[in-house]
Structures are given as structure tokens and as C-alpha cells.
Design an enzyme around this catalytic site. Structure first.
Site, PDB file in Angstrom:
ATOM      1  N   LEU A 257      50.522  -8.936   9.774  1.00 21.57           N
ATOM      2  CA  LEU A 257      50.965  -9.862   8.368  1.00 21.57           C
ATOM      3  C   LEU A 257      50.724 -11.248   8.490  1.00 21.57           C
ATOM      4  CD1 LEU A 257      54.713  -7.564   8.923  1.00 21.57           C
ATOM      5  CD2 LEU A 257      52.545  -7.805   7.133  1.00 21.57           C
ATOM      6  N   HIS A 258      49.065 -10.973   8.385  1.00 19.12           N
ATOM      7  CA  HIS A 258      48.698 -12.786   8.322  1.00 19.12           C
ATOM      8  C   HIS A 258      48.994 -13.153   6.846  1.00 19.12           C
ATOM      9  CE1 HIS A 258      45.532  -9.687  10.151  1.00 19.12           C
ATOM     10  NE2 HIS A 258      45.416 -10.986  10.962  1.00 19.12           N
ATOM     11  N   ASP A 259      49.303 -12.823   6.177  1.00 22.62           N
ATOM     12  CA  ASP A 259      49.684 -13.289   4.506  1.00 22.62           C
ATOM     13  C   ASP A 259      50.963 -13.497   4.488  1.00 22.62           C
ATOM     14  OD1 ASP A 259      47.047 -14.000   4.172  1.00 22.62           O
ATOM     15  OD2 ASP A 259      46.255 -12.073   2.927  1.00 22.62           O
TER      16      ASP A 259
END
Length: 330
Positions: A257-259
């Protein structure tokens, strides 16, 4: 201009319209702590026109009371040739939504009836910087081309903003698109370096923490069964190809869940542990283009090279996933 304490924080989201961008947008639209003034769009994961379409798709599904401005910006990096992630995010950047049909055969995601603003993203960013000054935070989820262009156009105005929270880079871990570089910095290293040199307060949410925030396919499907809504159905649909990529290449059926983590840091900075560092981005390297090089030496020279980023090096994964679940799936 006065913004009262405990009022939502005015923010701009700068995005390249991929799958994890969509999840982050849902978080922002459901967060009482954020007052989303505009969504500026650029090429990165996908072409800028498709990226804008993907942002509008998310808005149509979440259906907030007030629609933020959606403005298109840069169509390509400052210097390098365009490079996208369609192989990871799907041909449309959003899991190839046209494959999904309702029981009667009609499209689950029909043609949109809303369109982006005719305003240019760079003008929108500079206008908001003038209006909100140091109350404004910008959450940068894609390459930094729009923000670098705004700095090149009017550095003094950009220096008035409060902070840029950047999903990008890697300090202590390898890159993800090459051994050296994280995707956003690799796509436009020249823009990333301009932002590093800007003097604007920066928080870097890089792979050091993003890779500690996994979302499994099982959780997505359980959420859909437990709470079947337009949003949970969309999340299940748009993450299919993205999660299959991780399954096939990393043996993990899910995604990172980078962003959404960058969005969570904007909402609650206490989720992460940071270190003040001096950082540069390699623009010319034969093998290391896009490398975010942080000076972590004991003998570093803070006089000539003072820290220019707050780099996130650890995250309370449990608290983050709880916040993500609350804002995205409830």
C-alpha cells in the site's frame, strides 16, 4: 487568511492514477482530517489522460458531497522518455475495469459523465499555494514532474506551502523498478532532484516503510463479503491484476500500500518514525538513475549539506492498516 485549529487541513493530491493511487484517493475522500482542494494528474503509471479518467472514476464511485477540481498536468518527464507501469496496473492503469460486466451484460463501469477541469495542474497548484500558504500540504503519489514544473515556474510561491509528502525513493532498502531506484523517482529523476533542492519541507514515504504495509487478496475478498458496497466491489475489481503481479513475481497474493501509506502519513504523522537526512537523486547514472542517495554517514557535513527531507524509516503497520480499513472499507 486564518485556518482555525482542528479544521481539516487543505491538501492537493498529485497522482498518476494507478491502483494504489485509487486506494489512497478513497482514503482522502473519506478522511475528516483532510480538506481535498484539488487532484492534479500527470503521466507515470499510465498516460495523463487515462490517469485523469481513473481519478474521475474513483470520484464517481465514492461520490463525495463536493467534487474537488481534477486538473491535468505534465504528459511526460522533464528529460527522460516516458515509462509506464501498465504491465503491473493493467492497460487502463486501474485493473482493466472494462472486463467487468453486470448480470445483464452491461458494463459494471460505464462511460463517465464527469470530465476534468480545463485548468492546467501547474496553475492549480500555484493558485492553491498562494491562497493557503503554509497551511497547504501536497501529497505526491506519482513522479514529481508537476511539482518540479511548478517550482521552475514560481519557486517563491511554492516555498510558501507547508509540506510535500512524497511517495517515492528508498533509503535503506533496494529499489523496486531497478536495483537502485524506486519507480516514481526512476520515471522522472530530474524532477525529483528539483524538488529535493527546493527548500520546501519534505517528508519521504519510501520503500523503507511502504514494503512493511501489505494488503492480502484474502482481506480484500473478506471485506467485500462482509461489507458489499460499490467501494469494496471496486477495490476487489481494480486490485485483481495488481495483486496477481505480486503473486506471480514475489509469491505474495496481495499488494503493498505505497500510496495509501503516504496518505496515512498526511492524516496522522505519528504512524511513522522519521530521520532528518540530506538527500540527492541520481539523474545521470548508467546503472543508478533515480537512486535516492541519503547521507547517513556519522561524519556527514550538516553545515554545507543540511538535511532536506524527513525520511520515514519505520511504520506502525498495525495502526496504519486499522486506519486504512476504517477509511476505505467501512
Amino acid at each position: 487568511m486564518t485556518i482555525l485549529q482542528n479544521q481539516p487541513m487543505p491538501v492537493i493530491i498529485d497522482t498518476d492514477g494507478g491502483v494504489d493511487d485509487a486506494l489512497a484517493l478513497i482514503m482522502a475522500l473519506n478522511s475528516p482530517q483532510l480538506d481535498l482542494k484539488a487532484i492534479t494528474v500527470l503521466a507515470g503509471n499510465i498516460h495523463v489522460d487515462q490517469a485523469a479518467n481513473n481519478v474521475l472514476r474513483v470520484l464517481s464511485i465514492v461520490a463525495p458531497n463536493t467534487l474537488p477540481i481534477v486538473a491535468k498536468g505534465c504528459e511526460k518527464p522533464l528529460v527522460k522518455s516516458p515509462f509506464n507501469a501498465a504491465g503491473i496496473h493493467g492497460a487502463d492503469g486501474l485493473g482493466e475495469l472494462d472486463q467487468f460486466k453486470a448480470a445483464d451484460g452491461t458494463a459494471s463501469y460505464p462511460q463517465l459523465t464527469i470530465e476534468p477541469s480545463t485548468e492546467n495542474a501547474i496553475d492549480v497548484i500555484l493558485s492553491a499555494a498562494k491562497e493557503y500558504g503554509d497551511h497547504l500540504n501536497i501529497i505526491a503519489l506519482g513522479p514529481l514532474t508537476n511539482l518540479a514544473t511548478a517550482i521552475q515556474k514560481d519557486a517563491a510561491t511554492m516555498k510558501q506551502i507547508g509540506r510535500i509528502i512524497i511517495m517515492g525513493g528508498a533509503v535503506t532498502v533496494p529499489g523496486n523498478i531497478t536495483a537502485a531506484a524506486e519507480f516514481n523517482f526512476f520515471v522522472d529523476p530530474h524532477a525529483a532532484q528539483i524538488v529535493m533542492e527546493s527548500g520546501i519541507p519534505l517528508t519521504l514515504v519510501g520503500l523503507d516503510v511502504a514494503m512493511k504495509a501489505p494488503l492480502t487478496r484474502q482481506v480484500v475478498e473478506e471485506n467485500l463479503q462482509r461489507r458489499p458496497t460499490k467501494v469494496t466491489q471496486f477495490i476487489a475489481d481494480c486490485t485483481g491484476i495488481y495483486m496477481a503481479f505480486y503473486r506471480d513475481h514475489e509469491g505474495f497474493h496481495g499488494c503493498y500500500l505505497h500510496d495509501p501509506l503516504a496518505m496515512a502519513v498526511a492524516i496522522d504523522p505519528s504512524l511513522v518514525t522519521t530521520e532528518s537526512l540530506y538527500m540527492v537523486v541520481e539523474t545521470e547514472g548508467r546503472f543508478s538513475t533515480g537512486l535516492s542517495l541519503a547521507d547517513r554517514r556519522d561524519r556527514r557535513d550538516d553545515k554545507s549539506h543540511p538535511p532536506n527531507v524527513e525520511a520515514c524509516l519505520d511504520v506502525d503497520t498495525k495502526r496504519f492498516l486499522k486506519l486504512f480499513d476504517k477509511l476505505v472499507c467501512s
